[in-house]
Design a protein around this motif. Structure first.
Motif, PDB file in Angstrom:
ATOM      1  N   LEU B 121     -27.739 -13.246 -32.193  1.00 10.91           N
ATOM      2  CA  LEU B 121     -27.970 -14.062 -31.199  1.00 10.91           C
ATOM      3  C   LEU B 121     -26.947 -15.184 -31.119  1.00 10.91           C
ATOM      4  O   LEU B 121     -26.496 -15.555 -30.326  1.00 10.91           O
ATOM      5  CB  LEU B 121     -29.555 -14.934 -31.005  1.00 10.91           C
ATOM      6  CG  LEU B 121     -29.668 -15.539 -29.694  1.00 10.91           C
ATOM      7  CD1 LEU B 121     -29.875 -14.655 -28.675  1.00 10.91           C
ATOM      8  CD2 LEU B 121     -31.112 -16.065 -30.103  1.00 10.91           C
ATOM      9  N   ALA B 122     -26.898 -15.905 -32.364  1.00 11.95           N
ATOM     10  CA  ALA B 122     -25.808 -17.024 -32.528  1.00 11.95           C
ATOM     11  C   ALA B 122     -24.462 -16.500 -32.225  1.00 11.95           C
ATOM     12  O   ALA B 122     -23.544 -17.211 -31.552  1.00 11.95           O
ATOM     13  CB  ALA B 122     -26.133 -17.349 -34.059  1.00 11.95           C
ATOM     14  N   THR B 124     -23.682 -14.084 -30.233  1.00  8.67           N
ATOM     15  CA  THR B 124     -23.636 -14.011 -28.710  1.00  8.67           C
ATOM     16  C   THR B 124     -23.355 -15.326 -27.873  1.00  8.67           C
ATOM     17  O   THR B 124     -22.446 -15.223 -26.984  1.00  8.67           O
ATOM     18  CB  THR B 124     -25.048 -13.094 -28.131  1.00  8.67           C
ATOM     19  OG1 THR B 124     -25.219 -12.110 -28.966  1.00  8.67           O
ATOM     20  CG2 THR B 124     -24.828 -12.749 -26.844  1.00  8.67           C
ATOM     21  N   LEU B 125     -24.049 -16.132 -28.428  1.00 10.86           N
ATOM     22  CA  LEU B 125     -23.923 -17.619 -28.012  1.00 10.86           C
ATOM     23  C   LEU B 125     -22.482 -17.934 -28.067  1.00 10.86           C
ATOM     24  O   LEU B 125     -21.900 -18.602 -27.343  1.00 10.86           O
ATOM     25  CB  LEU B 125     -24.924 -18.530 -28.353  1.00 10.86           C
ATOM     26  CG  LEU B 125     -26.127 -18.363 -28.015  1.00 10.86           C
ATOM     27  CD1 LEU B 125     -27.179 -19.298 -28.413  1.00 10.86           C
ATOM     28  CD2 LEU B 125     -26.452 -17.916 -26.420  1.00 10.86           C
ATOM     29  N   ALA B 128     -20.211 -16.234 -25.794  1.00  9.30           N
ATOM     30  CA  ALA B 128     -20.269 -16.815 -24.399  1.00  9.30           C
ATOM     31  C   ALA B 128     -19.233 -18.037 -24.154  1.00  9.30           C
ATOM     32  O   ALA B 128     -18.993 -18.234 -22.969  1.00  9.30           O
ATOM     33  CB  ALA B 128     -21.625 -17.118 -24.195  1.00  9.30           C
TER      34      ALA B 128
END
Lengths: 166, 166
Positions: B121-122, B124-125, B128
């Motif tokens: 998740l980290a 992915t952010l 982004a």
């Protein structure tokens, strides 16, 4: 003496989001006091009722802070897109209690959580383009939605008689 | 005639990540042919063995494309941070098969998936912030990790005798 812009916006958005979240539950008659809900078979991991009240209060407060930080960014297309995604996921979130507690649609309730999860993830990625902190404020929400999807799936499967035909 | 920079990088990263992923499973003796694994009680939602091969092949390929797009961005601190997060989550991912299939540590295997999920998740952010497409290429991976966490949790609870004391 003036507060930072994001904090001034948060004074409106935090109570606003929390109020909407709270109202959506009250209107739908959510929680342990719902007589239909009391009859459902719950999965083993189902937490005590008060946990949901605490968790959602916290999650709506974090959402309110996150959107305030995003709205405090310079007005540009990315900010508008992020705000629209946030609004969309919030509307879907507010509809959930009615779908589950009022309309008793167990299968669609599970499916709606997956849609909310997708919309919340898109919102988180849009927030990541604008601010370093705002996306992380939505991570507990994403985690809870994953857990809630698991619960909703189990409740749907454990209560075949409770779901109206669709 | 020259290929776009991200495509030239992907020619290395896609087979590279897929090879690492494949090796991690082979080294650990993962899958249906593992005699210890065959004795475990599986949860109702456990997919047929071939599904894991197909899904992980796809997910590693998508990871390879995503990191190629990020590495094609201008060199700056955000890119370095994103690449380090990607490497960290990949190392954790590659360790999982050994923890589960070789060391038979069911509880820690479940916990490791949660750590991989947080690291992914980290990543992915961080992606982004650099590219609009790269984070979305990791979303199927995040979804599968959520599902895998659910499976690992159920396997852990369904097989109390299979886990060594820790």
């Amino acid at each position: 003496m003036s507060l930072p812009r994001s904090l001034r916006i948060a004074i409106l958005t935090v109570p606003g989001v929390m109020l909407l979240g709270s109202l959506s539950g009250v209107v739908a008659g959510s929680g342990e006091t719902n007589p239909w809900f009391a009859t459902l078979v719950k999965p083993a991991l189902y937490p005590p009722g008060f946990v949901f009240g605490i968790v959602w209060t916290l999650l709506y407060a974090l959402m309110g802070i996150a959107i305030a930080r995003v709205l405090a960014c310079p007005p540009e297309r990315d900010r508008q897109r992020a705000a629209l995604l946030f609004a969309a996921q919030l509307v879907l979130n507010l509809l959930w209690s009615t779908l589950f507690f009022k309309l008793h649609l167990l299968g669609p309730s599970f499916a709606l959580i997956l849609v909310i999860l997708a919309a919340a993830l898109a919102t988180t990625l849009a927030f990541a383009r604008l601010d370093r902190i705002a996306p992380w404020l939505l991570v507990p929400y994403l985690a809870w939605l994953c857990f809630a999807a698991g619960l909703a799936f189990r409740i749907w499967r454990l209560n075949p008689g409770a779901a109206p035909p669709y």
